[in-house]
Motif scaffolding. Structure first.
Motif, short mmCIF file in Angstrom:
data_model
loop_
_atom_site.label_atom_id
_atom_site.label_comp_id
_atom_site.label_asym_id
_atom_site.label_seq_id
_atom_site.Cartn_x
_atom_site.Cartn_y
_atom_site.Cartn_z
N GLY A 276 -0.24 -42.65 2.16
CA GLY A 276 -1.51 -42.96 2.79
C GLY A 276 -1.36 -43.79 4.04
O GLY A 276 -0.52 -44.68 4.11
N GLY A 277 -2.18 -43.51 5.06
CA GLY A 277 -2.14 -44.27 6.30
C GLY A 277 -0.95 -43.90 7.16
O GLY A 277 -0.18 -43.00 6.86
N ASP A 278 -0.78 -44.62 8.28
CA ASP A 278 0.29 -44.30 9.22
C ASP A 278 1.66 -44.43 8.59
O ASP A 278 2.59 -43.68 8.92
N ALA A 279 1.83 -45.41 7.70
CA ALA A 279 3.15 -45.64 7.11
C ALA A 279 3.61 -44.48 6.25
O ALA A 279 4.78 -44.40 5.89
N SER A 280 2.70 -43.55 5.91
CA SER A 280 3.12 -42.38 5.13
C SER A 280 3.90 -41.40 6.01
O SER A 280 4.54 -40.49 5.50
N LYS A 281 3.84 -41.58 7.33
CA LYS A 281 4.60 -40.73 8.25
C LYS A 281 6.05 -41.22 8.27
O LYS A 281 6.58 -41.66 9.28
N SER A 282 6.67 -41.15 7.12
CA SER A 282 7.97 -41.76 6.88
C SER A 282 8.65 -40.97 5.78
O SER A 282 7.98 -40.32 4.96
N GLN A 283 9.98 -40.99 5.76
CA GLN A 283 10.72 -40.29 4.72
C GLN A 283 11.30 -41.20 3.66
O GLN A 283 11.70 -40.73 2.60
N ILE A 284 11.40 -42.47 3.91
CA ILE A 284 12.23 -43.33 3.08
C ILE A 284 11.51 -43.80 1.82
O ILE A 284 10.29 -43.82 1.73
N PHE A 285 12.32 -44.17 0.83
CA PHE A 285 11.82 -44.73 -0.41
C PHE A 285 11.47 -46.21 -0.21
O PHE A 285 11.97 -46.85 0.72
N ASP A 286 10.62 -46.73 -1.09
CA ASP A 286 10.36 -48.17 -1.04
C ASP A 286 10.97 -48.91 -2.22
O ASP A 286 10.87 -50.13 -2.31
N HIS A 287 11.63 -48.19 -3.14
CA HIS A 287 12.36 -48.86 -4.22
C HIS A 287 13.47 -47.96 -4.74
O HIS A 287 13.31 -46.73 -4.81
N THR A 288 14.59 -48.57 -5.05
CA THR A 288 15.72 -47.87 -5.65
C THR A 288 16.35 -48.75 -6.73
O THR A 288 16.32 -49.99 -6.64
N PHE A 289 16.89 -48.10 -7.74
CA PHE A 289 17.69 -48.80 -8.75
C PHE A 289 18.90 -47.94 -9.04
O PHE A 289 18.77 -46.74 -9.33
N CYS A 290 20.09 -48.53 -8.97
CA CYS A 290 21.34 -47.78 -9.14
C CYS A 290 22.23 -48.42 -10.19
O CYS A 290 22.29 -49.65 -10.32
N GLU A 291 22.92 -47.57 -10.91
CA GLU A 291 24.00 -47.99 -11.80
C GLU A 291 25.28 -47.35 -11.29
O GLU A 291 25.50 -46.14 -11.43
N TYR A 292 26.11 -48.15 -10.64
CA TYR A 292 27.40 -47.69 -10.15
C TYR A 292 28.45 -47.90 -11.24
O TYR A 292 28.43 -48.91 -11.96
N THR A 293 29.39 -46.96 -11.34
CA THR A 293 30.47 -47.07 -12.31
C THR A 293 31.81 -47.03 -11.59
O THR A 293 32.05 -46.13 -10.76
N PHE A 294 32.66 -48.01 -11.89
CA PHE A 294 34.01 -48.06 -11.32
C PHE A 294 34.98 -47.32 -12.26
O PHE A 294 34.63 -46.95 -13.39
N ALA A 295 36.20 -47.11 -11.80
CA ALA A 295 37.16 -46.28 -12.55
C ALA A 295 37.45 -46.82 -13.94
O ALA A 295 37.70 -46.05 -14.87
N ASP A 296 37.41 -48.15 -14.11
CA ASP A 296 37.70 -48.73 -15.43
C ASP A 296 36.46 -48.88 -16.29
O ASP A 296 36.53 -49.47 -17.37
N GLY A 297 35.32 -48.37 -15.82
CA GLY A 297 34.09 -48.45 -16.59
C GLY A 297 33.20 -49.63 -16.25
O GLY A 297 32.05 -49.69 -16.70
N THR A 298 33.69 -50.55 -15.43
CA THR A 298 32.87 -51.68 -15.00
C THR A 298 31.63 -51.17 -14.26
O THR A 298 31.70 -50.19 -13.51
N LYS A 299 30.49 -51.85 -14.47
CA LYS A 299 29.24 -51.42 -13.86
C LYS A 299 28.80 -52.40 -12.77
O LYS A 299 29.03 -53.61 -12.87
N MET A 300 28.15 -51.85 -11.76
CA MET A 300 27.44 -52.65 -10.76
C MET A 300 25.99 -52.15 -10.72
O MET A 300 25.74 -50.98 -10.46
N PHE A 301 25.06 -53.05 -11.02
CA PHE A 301 23.65 -52.72 -11.05
C PHE A 301 22.99 -53.21 -9.77
O PHE A 301 23.19 -54.34 -9.34
N SER A 302 22.19 -52.33 -9.18
CA SER A 302 21.68 -52.55 -7.83
C SER A 302 20.17 -52.35 -7.79
O SER A 302 19.66 -51.36 -8.31
N GLN A 303 19.47 -53.29 -7.14
CA GLN A 303 18.04 -53.16 -6.88
C GLN A 303 17.78 -53.30 -5.39
O GLN A 303 18.27 -54.24 -4.76
N GLY A 304 16.98 -52.38 -4.84
CA GLY A 304 16.52 -52.49 -3.47
C GLY A 304 15.04 -52.17 -3.42
O GLY A 304 14.57 -51.23 -4.06
#
Length: 439
Positions: A276-304
Motif C-alpha cells: 500500500g502507498g508509494d512504499a509498495s513500489k518496492s521489491q524488498i522484504f521487511d523481515h527475515t529470519f534465518c537458520e544457518y548451519t555450519f559443517a559441524d552442525g553449529t547453528k547461527m540464528f539471524s533476525q533482520g
C-alpha cells in the motif's frame, strides 16, 4: 570453481591489518613509504556512505587529496565536491582538488575516474554495480576501498572473488567496509573467544532489527532506470535486500567468530508493511529470519527487520560449552569469570580508514576482498532461503544461483532495468514456495 576459497578455516586471525598475507607493494613503497607523498583519491558513488568514507580518509594522518568523482547523477557528482569543500567550516577544502573536467556522471562514469592518476578509489555505489567496478579498478591497477556488500547475486560474488585473486597478483590494497573487524572492542572480544574463553561454540545469534529505511518518490523527469538507481535500496538487483545491505555486518561477525562459512540455510520472511502507498513500489522484504548451519552442525540464528515502533536491536551473541558472550557489548561470562572490554571503544568507519591509509603510508598491503565476498554471499544465501522458503545449499547456490541483472556492464540511465512494474504499477516480488533461487 576449484579456485574458490574454502568455507572452512577461512579466517582464523583477528587482526584486520593482517587480513590475508601482508605484502609489500612496489607501488605503495615508492609513493607513500615515508608518509609524506600525496595519496590521490577517486570517489565512485557520491551518496552518504561515499561522502562519509571520504571524510574519514581526510581525518587520517595521510597526505591525501580528492582528485576525481563519479556518480550516476550529475547533481550528486557536482554537489559532493562543494559539500566536501564546505564541510566542517571548510576544514577539508585544501584536500579537495577536483577540476570540473574530473567530475563525471552516468553509469559508466567510474571508467573515467579510473583513467585519472588517482592512487586509491572508493567504491560506494549500489551493490549490484560493484563487481564490474571493482574488476575495472583492479585491472587499472588502483588500490581500492569498497563498501559492503560487494555484490547482490552469486554471479557478482564469483566475479569479485576472481578480481580479488588478480588484486593479490598486483599487490593492490583492498579494504572492505565491514568496519567491526577494525574496532578494538571487537578484535579483543573475538580473540578471547577464539582462545577458548567460552569453550567450543554451540550457537550464534545475530540481529539487525531497525526502524525502517528511506523511500524516494519518482520525479517526472526520471527514466525507469534513473528512478531505480536513485531508489536503489528497494530493488533486489541493486541492493540485495536488507539482509545484504545492513544485516551483513552481524552475519560477518558470526562467521568471523566461527572461523568458517555456513554450508546451508533455511529461512522465512515477508513484506507485510510494504503493502500500500508509494512504499509498495518496492521489491524488498521487511523481515527475515534465518537458520544457518555450519559443517559441524553449529547453528547461527539471524533476525533482520524494518519495523517502526518495534524492538530495535543490532547485536551479536555467542554461546559456548563453557560460557556466553555479548559480542557487540564486548562482554564474556565464562568458567573463569566475567570479562568486559576496558579499553577505548573505536568508531569503526573512522578506524578502518586509519588502518588503510597508515598501511599505504608504510608501504604495506592487506586484502580484505575474500571475506568481503564470502560474507556478502552468506547474506545472499539467507535472502534466497527466505525468498524461496526452501533449504538452500551454499555450494549449489554459488555455482547455479540466478543472475539478477544480466548485461549490467552495458546499462545506461536510458536502459530498461532488469525488473519493471506490471500493469498495476507494482514490481514483482518473491513469493516463498514459488520463487526459485536458481537460474
Amino acid at each position: 570453481m576449484e579456485n574458490q576459497p574454502s568455507r572452512r578455516n577461512f579466517l582464523k586471525t583477528s587482526t584486520a591489518a593482517a587480513a590475508g598475507t601482508t605484502l609489500a607493494s612496489a607501488i605503495a613503497r615508492s609513493a607513500h613509504a615515508q608518509g609524506n607523498d600525496e595519496i590521490k583519491i577517486g570517489l565512485i558513488g557520491c551518496g552518504g556512505r561515499g561522502t562519509g568514507a571520504t571524510v574519514n580518509i581526510f581525518e587520517t594522518k595521510g597526505n591525501v587529496k580528492l582528485v576525481a568523482v563519479a556518480d550516476a547523477f550529475d547533481s550528486k557528482a557536482s554537489g559532493v565536491v562543494n559539500t566536501l569543500k564546505q564541510r566542517n567550516r571548510g576544514k577539508y577544502a585544501s584536500k579537495v582538488d577536483v577540476p570540473a573536467e574530473q567530475i563525471f556522471s552516468g553509469l559508466d562514469a567510474y571508467k573515467k575516474v579510473l583513467e585519472t592518476d588517482c592512487d586509491l578509489v572508493i567504491i560506494a555505489t549500489p551493490p549490484g554495480f560493484k563487481p564490474q567496478q571493482f574488476e575495472a579498478a583492479v585491472n587499472a591497477g588502483k588500490h581500492v576501498f569498497m563498501e559492503k556488500p560487494v555484490a547482490s547475486d552469486a554471479i557478482g560474488v564469483r566475479r569479485v572473488l576472481a578480481s580479488v585473486e588478480e588484486s593479490k597478483k598486483k599487490n593492490l590494497m583492498v579494504g572492505i567496509g565491514l568496519q567491526r573487524r577494525h574496532e578494538a572492542q571487537y578484535l579483543e572480544t573475538v580473540d578471547r573467544i577464539h582462545g577458548g574463553a567460552i569453550g567450543d561454540l554451540i550457537a550464534l545469534r545475530v540481529y539487525w532489527n531497525g526502524g525502517g529505511i528511506w523511500y524516494r518518490n519518482r520525479t517526472e523527469e526520471q527514466t525507469e532506470m534513473g528512478f531505480q538507481c536513485n531508489n536503489w535500496y528497494h530493488f533486489n538487483w541493486l541492493s540485495g535486500d536488507q539482509i545484504c545491505e545492513q544485516h551483513i555486518h552481524n552475519l560477518d561477525v558470526g562467521c568471523w567468530l566461527k572461523g568458517e562459512y555456513p554450508v546451508e540455510c533455511n529461512g522465512m520472511g515477508g513484506r507485510g508493511l510494504r503493502e500500500g502507498g508509494d512504499a509498495s513500489k518496492s521489491q524488498i522484504f521487511d523481515h527475515t529470519f534465518c537458520e544457518y548451519t555450519f559443517a559441524d552442525g553449529t547453528k547461527m540464528f539471524s533476525q533482520g527487520r524494518h519495523l517502526s515502533g518495534g524492538w530495535n536491536h543490532v547485536a551479536e551473541y555467542a554461546h559456548g560449552t563453557k560460557g556466553t558472550a555479548n559480542v557487540s557489548g564486548s562482554q564474556i561470562s565464562g568458567q573463569d569469570g566475567d570479562w568486559k572490554f576496558s579499553g577505548k571503544r573505536q568508531q569503526g568507519h573512522q578506524q578502518e580508514q586509519h588502518d588503510l591509509i597508515e598501511a599505504l603510508m608504510r608501504g604495506d598491503i592487506y586484502n580484505e576482498g575474500e571475506y568481503g565476498a564470502m560474507s556478502t554471499f552468506t547474506a545472499i544465501l539467507g535472502r534466497e532461503a527466505c525468498y524461496s522458503g526452501k533449504i538452500v545449499k551454499w555450494d549449489e547456490l554459488l555455482e547455479k544461483g540466478r543472475e539478477l541483472a544480466p548485461g549490467i556492464d552495458n546499462y545506461t540511465l536510458d536502459t530498461a532495468p532488469p525488473t519493471v512494474p506490471g500493469d498495476d504499477g507494482n514490481y514483482p516480488v518473491p513469493v516463498p514456495g514459488k520463487y526459485s533461487p536458481f537460474a
